[in-house]
Motif scaffolding. Structure first.
Motif, PDB file in Angstrom:
ATOM      1  N   LYS A  13       0.833  -1.207   0.000  1.00  0.00           N
ATOM      2  CA  LYS A  13       0.000   0.000   0.000  1.00  0.00           C
ATOM      3  C   LYS A  13       0.866   1.254   0.000  1.00  0.00           C
ATOM      4  CE  LYS A  13      -3.869   2.150   2.472  1.00  0.00           C
ATOM      5  NZ  LYS A  13      -4.785   2.038   3.643  1.00  0.00           N
ATOM      6  N   ASP A  14       2.023   1.184   0.637  1.00  0.00           N
ATOM      7  CA  ASP A  14       2.948   2.321   0.689  1.00  0.00           C
ATOM      8  C   ASP A  14       3.829   2.404  -0.558  1.00  0.00           C
ATOM      9  OD1 ASP A  14       3.971   4.545   2.313  1.00  0.00           O
ATOM     10  OD2 ASP A  14       5.830   3.400   2.394  1.00  0.00           O
ATOM     11  N   ASN A  16       6.195   0.491  -1.340  1.00  0.00           N
ATOM     12  CA  ASN A  16       7.562   0.285  -0.867  1.00  0.00           C
ATOM     13  C   ASN A  16       8.022  -1.154  -1.132  1.00  0.00           C
ATOM     14  OD1 ASN A  16      10.013   0.740   0.388  1.00  0.00           O
ATOM     15  ND2 ASN A  16       9.203   0.885   2.468  1.00  0.00           N
ATOM     16  N   ARG A  92      11.647   3.291   6.120  1.00  0.00           N
ATOM     17  CA  ARG A  92      10.207   3.547   6.038  1.00  0.00           C
ATOM     18  C   ARG A  92       9.417   2.290   6.388  1.00  0.00           C
ATOM     19  NH1 ARG A  92       9.019   7.535   0.814  1.00  0.00           N
ATOM     20  NH2 ARG A  92      10.292   9.279   1.587  1.00  0.00           N
ATOM     21  N   LEU A  96       6.527   1.927   9.450  1.00  0.00           N
ATOM     22  CA  LEU A  96       5.153   1.497   9.169  1.00  0.00           C
ATOM     23  C   LEU A  96       4.804   0.198   9.876  1.00  0.00           C
ATOM     24  CD1 LEU A  96       4.894   2.321   5.363  1.00  0.00           C
ATOM     25  CD2 LEU A  96       3.659   3.449   7.222  1.00  0.00           C
ATOM     26  N   TYR A 197       8.723   8.380  10.080  1.00  0.00           N
ATOM     27  CA  TYR A 197       7.994   8.282   8.818  1.00  0.00           C
ATOM     28  C   TYR A 197       6.525   7.932   9.063  1.00  0.00           C
ATOM     29  CZ  TYR A 197       6.574   6.716   4.178  1.00  0.00           C
ATOM     30  OH  TYR A 197       5.918   6.563   2.985  1.00  0.00           O
ATOM     31  N   ALA A 198       5.631   8.733   8.474  1.00  0.00           N
ATOM     32  CA  ALA A 198       4.176   8.512   8.524  1.00  0.00           C
ATOM     33  C   ALA A 198       3.604   8.627   9.933  1.00  0.00           C
ATOM     34  CB  ALA A 198       3.809   7.172   7.907  1.00  0.00           C
TER      35      ALA A 198
END
Length: 483
Positions: A13-14, A16, A92, A96, A197-198
């Motif tokens: 979804k990211d 990545n 990242r 997450l 991150y996020a």
């Protein structure tokens, strides 16, 4: 707990996720599922239920040879007999997956985040003290000086902003301990290395910006440093900023363009200090009142106003702000001791040019006699500070200077001291042993008009030498020994 399939979905979804690489084959999906009850980036701390993250410029394939974990997340396939979840950015991915693993603890806390070249720690303690007045001592703290996850037990922080796995674990512990609020410092490196991150914050505060942390292992340019710090703006629901800071115009433009609710303080803003004495000040604007703090200096009063605006947005009343600021004690910041002869000894964390300049400017008007400065500079980082220190010393001709050790790491402290002294036209003394330098400084002052300023380490209980934290009593403890 997190399942492999949930982790893969989050990474996809990211955008990545690349593939799972195993035995020279690539997979977009993996048929089996796994339950992970541990996340780790330390290969020495893994088990058969650990999801491991291979991160860092110095990571080596040999670290995976005896890995107990069934999967590892990496930007590189190290071609060992363990499936590799290949991603574009492992830092990242860490953030997450840690958020999911710890069930998004940041959403269960009201978080006040602070950035700036100087004043973050002072402001963090101001904010914690105010919020404790409001919520009954239920404020966790992550600062350069100390960390507390229960409001009672404090321990020394390793990093200004911890790695994401550690940060989310700490947030989870704070929630489990019944904390309702968190005050934390967010460094430029936290954004540079994706530690936050996020992660979004309820209130962000930008105190100031000046050249610092510029060097080969930190930020290559001031522009990069400033850009990283400005990322806090994009991840805050409400923002407080100093209208007097350098390059304020871009902060103002970004906030207005993005439609982020905000408050400014300082000259040419609606929130100002209209009267300032040594320990007390009066404000007008969103927070009106007369306030007392234990620290000297206009810059500390400005930090207090910034935190007043930030905590007011989180629900603090003017009475709670006033009580919190009056009680706030900041370890290693403007701590004052007195010799038997009445001379003052100031211990402060001032570790860059602008903070040293502010510190000296506060102390000088209160002492007409001798002022002795004990100072060093860090090795292998923040090299620009040496020139800045030299300029401050040169501008303040009254200072008698003893240069010494301060986290010299792989550099020779004498070489660092010589570089500082090269910008000064009068002699500066050198004593490699920091405790001995403090002793020599205290021996030079004899009455209430004299002062010693011990700058740089503050409350730190170590010296960083050759990548090792060598125990050191701390500047205040050493000073007390020789009073």
């Amino acid at each position: 707990m997190i399942k492999l399939q949930e982790a893969l979905e989050i990474l996809k979804k990211d955008e990545n996720f690349h593939e799972i690489a195993f035995r020279k084959e690539y997979y977009y999906n993996w048929e089996e599922d796994f339950d992970f009850d541990q996340l780790s980036y330390d290969s020495r701390n893994t088990s058969a239920s650990t999801l491991f993250f291979a991160k860092g410029l110095n990571f080596k394939a040999e670290y995976l040879e005896d890995l107990a974990a069934p999967f590892y997340v990496s930007e590189i396939d190290y071609e060992v007999d363990i499936p590799a979840v290949i991603v574009s950015n492992v830092k990242r991915a860490m953030s997450l997956l840690a958020q999911a693993f710890y069930d998004y603890p940041q959403n269960k806390l009201k978080i006040l985040a602070l950035t700036g070249t100087k004043g973050k720690t002072t402001s963090a303690y101001f904010a914690k003290s105010i919020l404790d007045e409001m919520n009954g001592q239920k404020t966790a703290l992550l600062s350069t000086a100390e960390t507390t996850l229960d409001g009672k037990n404090f321990f020394k922080s390793e990093l200004t902003t911890p790695e994401s796995l550690d940060l989310l674990k700490m947030m989870r512990q704070a929630v489990d301990n019944g904390m309702t609020h968190l005050v934390m410092e967010v460094s430029s490196q936290a954004y540079k290395t994706e530690r936050v991150y996020a992660i979004n914050f309820d209130v962000g505060v930008f105190l100031n910006i000046s050249p610092d942390h510029i060097g080969p292992v930190e930020h290559p340019t001031l522009e990069d440093y400033f850009y990283c710090k400005r990322q806090l703006l994009h991840h805050s629901s409400y923002f407080v900023a100093n209208s007097e800071m350098t390059h304020f115009n871009i902060i103002k433009q970004e906030l207005e363009t993005l439609g982020i609710p905000h408050a400014f303080y300082g000259e040419n803003s609606e929130n100002q200090i209209v009267d300032s004495q040594a320990h007390d000040f009066t404000t007008k604007g969103l927070v009106n009142g007369h306030f007392d703090i234990r620290l000297l200096g206009k810059f500390n009063q400005e930090n207090a106003l910034a935190t007043a605006l930030a905590t007011q947005h989180l629900g603090a009343s003017v009475a709670q702000i006033k009580a919190g600021l009056a009680k706030a004690v900041v370890p290693g910041r403007m701590e004052m001791l007195t010799t038997r002869d009445g001379a003052r000894v100031y211990v402060d964390y001032a570790h860059n040019g602008i903070s040293l300049k502010n510190l000296v400017s506060v102390v000088e008007p209160h002492h007409s006699g001798k002022i002795v400065l004990v100072l060093g500079a860090t090795g292998n980082k923040g090299e620009s500070r040496r020139k800045d220190f030299g300029h401050v010393i040169e501008e303040h001709q009254r200072l008698e200077v003893i240069l010494t050790q301060d986290d010299s790491n792989h550099e020779d402290p004498k070489v660092i001291a010589d570089e500082i002294a090269s910008y000064v036209t009068r002699p500066c003394d050198f004593e490699a042993d920091r405790a001995q330098a403090i002793k020599l400084a205290i021996q030079r002052v004899h009455d209430k008009d004299d002062a010693v300023i011990i700058a740089g380490k503050g409350a730190d209980k170590f010296q960083l030498i050759n990548d090792e934290r060598v125990p050191y009593p701390g500047d205040r403890t050493v000073a007390e020994r020789y009073l």
